[in-house]
Enzyme design. Structure first.
Site, mmCIF file in Angstrom:
data_model
loop_
_atom_site.group_PDB
_atom_site.id
_atom_site.type_symbol
_atom_site.label_atom_id
_atom_site.label_comp_id
_atom_site.label_asym_id
_atom_site.label_seq_id
_atom_site.Cartn_x
_atom_site.Cartn_y
_atom_site.Cartn_z
ATOM 1 N NE ARG A 85 -129.995 -61.055 -95.592
ATOM 2 C CZ ARG A 85 -129.007 -60.232 -95.253
ATOM 3 N NH1 ARG A 85 -129.272 -59.008 -94.879
ATOM 4 N NH2 ARG A 85 -127.751 -60.634 -95.272
ATOM 5 C CD GLU A 119 -126.467 -61.198 -89.041
ATOM 6 O OE1 GLU A 119 -126.501 -61.703 -90.187
ATOM 7 O OE2 GLU A 119 -127.320 -60.397 -88.619
ATOM 8 C CG HIS A 120 -121.352 -64.511 -88.582
ATOM 9 N ND1 HIS A 120 -120.539 -64.671 -89.668
ATOM 10 C CD2 HIS A 120 -121.375 -63.173 -88.338
ATOM 11 C CE1 HIS A 120 -120.062 -63.493 -90.050
ATOM 12 N NE2 HIS A 120 -120.568 -62.571 -89.268
ATOM 13 N N GLY A 144 -124.922 -54.597 -95.973
ATOM 14 C CA GLY A 144 -125.500 -55.694 -95.212
ATOM 15 C C GLY A 144 -126.972 -55.932 -95.481
ATOM 16 C CG ASP A 201 -127.485 -62.820 -97.728
ATOM 17 O OD1 ASP A 201 -127.976 -62.923 -96.593
ATOM 18 O OD2 ASP A 201 -126.340 -62.386 -97.941
HETATM 19 P P1 ADP Z 1 -124.333 -56.541 -99.683
HETATM 20 O O1 ADP Z 1 -124.819 -57.791 -100.338
HETATM 21 O O2 ADP Z 1 -124.463 -56.586 -98.196
HETATM 22 O O3 ADP Z 1 -124.926 -55.297 -100.240
HETATM 23 P P2 ADP Z 1 -121.859 -57.416 -100.843
HETATM 24 O O4 ADP Z 1 -120.452 -56.981 -100.663
HETATM 25 O O5 ADP Z 1 -122.196 -58.841 -100.608
HETATM 26 O O6 ADP Z 1 -122.755 -56.450 -99.950
HETATM 27 O O7 ADP Z 1 -122.326 -57.088 -102.331
HETATM 28 C C1 ADP Z 1 -122.116 -55.821 -102.913
HETATM 29 C C2 ADP Z 1 -121.614 -56.010 -104.341
HETATM 30 O O8 ADP Z 1 -122.682 -56.549 -105.167
HETATM 31 C C3 ADP Z 1 -121.234 -54.713 -105.029
HETATM 32 O O9 ADP Z 1 -119.911 -54.324 -104.718
HETATM 33 C C4 ADP Z 1 -121.400 -55.083 -106.491
HETATM 34 O O10 ADP Z 1 -120.302 -55.828 -106.948
HETATM 35 C C5 ADP Z 1 -122.618 -56.010 -106.466
HETATM 36 N N1 ADP Z 1 -123.866 -55.241 -106.701
HETATM 37 C C6 ADP Z 1 -124.934 -55.196 -105.893
HETATM 38 N N2 ADP Z 1 -125.904 -54.388 -106.403
HETATM 39 C C7 ADP Z 1 -125.435 -53.928 -107.583
HETATM 40 C C8 ADP Z 1 -125.958 -53.044 -108.576
HETATM 41 N N3 ADP Z 1 -127.162 -52.463 -108.447
HETATM 42 N N4 ADP Z 1 -125.188 -52.787 -109.657
HETATM 43 C C9 ADP Z 1 -123.963 -53.365 -109.784
HETATM 44 N N5 ADP Z 1 -123.419 -54.190 -108.881
HETATM 45 C C10 ADP Z 1 -124.134 -54.486 -107.775
HETATM 46 MG MG MG Z 2 -124.000 -59.726 -100.108
#
Ligand code: ADP
Ligand code: MG
Length: 340
Positions: A17, A23-24, A109, A153
Site C-alpha cells: 500500500r 502519517e504517524h 515504506g 498497513d
Molecule cells: P516495509 O513494510 O515498509 O516494506 P518493514 O521494515 O516494515 O518495511 O518490513 C520489511 C521486512 O519484512 C523485511 O526486512 C523482511 O523481514 C520482511 N519481508 C517483507 N517481504 C518479504 C519477502 N518477500 N520475503 C521475505 N521477507 C519479507
Molecule cells: Mg512494514
C-alpha cells in the site's frame, strides 16, 4: 494461457500500500488514507503436516517453524518472525510448505511486511473478516519486531481495493472507500535511502505522543490551544503534527471526492512540512526529492510516505506526467484502469 496450478496448490496474494496522507496518526487513533497498489506478495504452496516451511525469492534462508508456535521472536532467518508471528496469532496447527515472492520493495515504506503477513495468514487458511485478519497480523508484527505499529498497513492489505483509497478512522476502525479520480495519477518514488533509524525513531515519537495525550486528551481531537500550551516543546510539536495531520486527511479526502487535485497537492506538501518540522522524521534526501518532484509541471504535490527516515515519496500528478526516471525507482500506482 497460464499453466494450471497443480491440484491442492494454495495461492494467497496480498497487496502493498501507499499511504496518500495521514502519517504517524494511526497509533494515536487518528485518520489515515492508504491505497492498495498493484505491487503484491504471493505465498504459494501446500497445506499439511505440522511445520510451516517457506523460502523467499527475495531473502536468503529457509524458515522452518514447528506448530503450534512456541516462540515467534527468536526465529531465524529473521523474516521468519513475521511468518511465525502470524501462525502463532492464528493458532495454526496445520502446516504449510511453499514459497514467498513479492513485487513490493522491502523496507521502502510500501508495507512489504504487512503484505507478507496477510498473504501468510490467507495461505494458512485464516478465516474471519478482513479486520480480524488485519488485527491478527498487526499483533504478529508487534511480536516479530517489537515495534508497536498501528493497524493501517495490515488493514489496507487485507481490505484494500486497488485504485480506491481507504479512509480509516483508527479509533473506531470505521473504513470508507474514497475513489481516486480516474484522471489523477499517483506515483511512488523511491528515494533509495534505507530506513535504518525507523525502528528506534518510531518508539520515541510514539512515547512523546502518548505523554502529550495524557495531558490534552486524544490527539486527533485535542484542542489546538491546549496543545500550544504544552510546556515540553518536543511533545508540543509531535502533538501538533498528529492533530493537524488528521485535519489534512479529512480535507484531502474531500478534495479527492471533488477532484480538486490542486488542493489535494497543497495538503500533501503541508503534510510533508509537518513531518519534517514538527515530527522530525524526514531527511535531507527526502526533502530534496519532494522539492524536485513538485517543481515538475503537472505535479500537484508530494510528501514522504511511510514512517520516514528514508524510503519512498508519494506524488499526485496529472495524466501525461512521467516520473518514471525520478529517484532510484518509481511506480505509477493506480487508478488501475486509467491510461498514461
Ligand atoms: P516495509 O513494510 O515498509 O516494506 P518493514 O521494515 O516494515 O518495511 O518490513 C520489511 C521486512 O519484512 C523485511 O526486512 C523482511 O523481514 C520482511 N519481508 C517483507 N517481504 C518479504 C519477502 N518477500 N520475503 C521475505 N521477507 C519479507
Ligand atoms: Mg512494514
Amino acid at each position: 494461457m497460464n499453466d494450471p496450478e497443480p491440484t491442492g496448490t494454495v495461492v494467497a496474494v496480498a497487496p502493498g500500500r501507499v499511504n496518500l496522507i495521514g502519517e504517524h496518526t494511526d497509533y494515536m487513533g487518528g485518520l489515515v488514507l492508504p491505497m492498495a497498489v498493484h505491487l503484491a506478495t504471493t505465498v504459494r504452496g501446500h497445506r499439511g503436516g505440522d511445520v510451516v516451511e517457506l523460502r523467499s525469492h527475495q531473502l536468503d534462508g529457509v524458515v522452518r517453524v514447528a506448530l503450534p508456535v512456541q516462540d515467534a521472536t527468536s526465529v531465524l532467518p529473521s523474516w521468519g518472525r513475521y511468518v511465525a508471528g502470524v501462525a502463532a496469532e492464528l493458532g495454526t496447527t496445520t502446516g504449510f510448505s511453499g514459497t514467498v515472492d513479492s513485487t513490493v520493495p522491502l523496507g521502502s515504506g510500501l508495507s512489504s511486511s504487512a503484505a507478507l503477513e496477510v498473504a501468510v495468514a490467507l495461505a494458512l487458511g485464516a478465516t474471519g473478516s478482513p479486520l480480524e485478519v488485519a488485527q491478527a497480523c498487526q499483533r504478529a508484527e508487534h511480536a516479530a519486531t517489537g515495534v508497536p505499529c498501528g493497524i493501517m498497513d495490515q488493514l489496507c492489505s487485507a481490505a484494500g481495493v486497488e485504485g480506491h483509497a481507504l479512509l480509516i478512522d483508527c479509533a473506531t476502525l470505521e473504513v470508507s472507500e474514497v475513489p481516486v479520480p480516474a484522471d489523477a495519477r499517483i506515483w511512488v518514488v523511491d528515494s533509495g535511502q534505507p530506513r535504518e533509524l525507523a525502528g528506534s525513531g518510531y518508539a520515541g515519537r510514539r512515547a512523546s505522543c502518548e505523554a502529550a495525550a495524557r495531558r490534552v486528551g486524544p490527539l486527533p481531537t485535542a484542542d489546538l490551544a491546549d496543545i500550544a500550551a504544552l510546556d515540553d516543546p518536543v511533545q508540543r510539536a509531535r502533538a501538533r503534527h498528529v492533530r493537524t495531520e488528521c485535519d489534512r486527511v479529512r480535507a484531502f479526502a474531500a478534495a479527492l471526492r471533488a477532484d480538486d487535485r490542486r488542493r489535494a497537492g497543497q495538503l500533501m506538501v503541508q503534510s510533508h512540512r509537518s513531518l519534517r518540522d514538527d515530527f522530525e522524521v524526514s531527511t535531507a534526501v527526502l526533502d530534496r526529492l519532494v522539492d524536485d518532484l513538485v517543481a515538475v509541471p503537472g505535479v500537484h504535490g508530494a510528501r514522504l510516505t511511510g514512517a520516514g527516515f528514508g524510503g519512498c515519496v508519494v506524488a499526485l500528478a496529472d495524466p501525461g506526467v512521467d516520473l518514471s526516471g525520478s529517484g532510484t525507482r518509481a511506480w505509477r500506482c493506480g487508478p488501475p484502469a486509467a491510461p498514461g
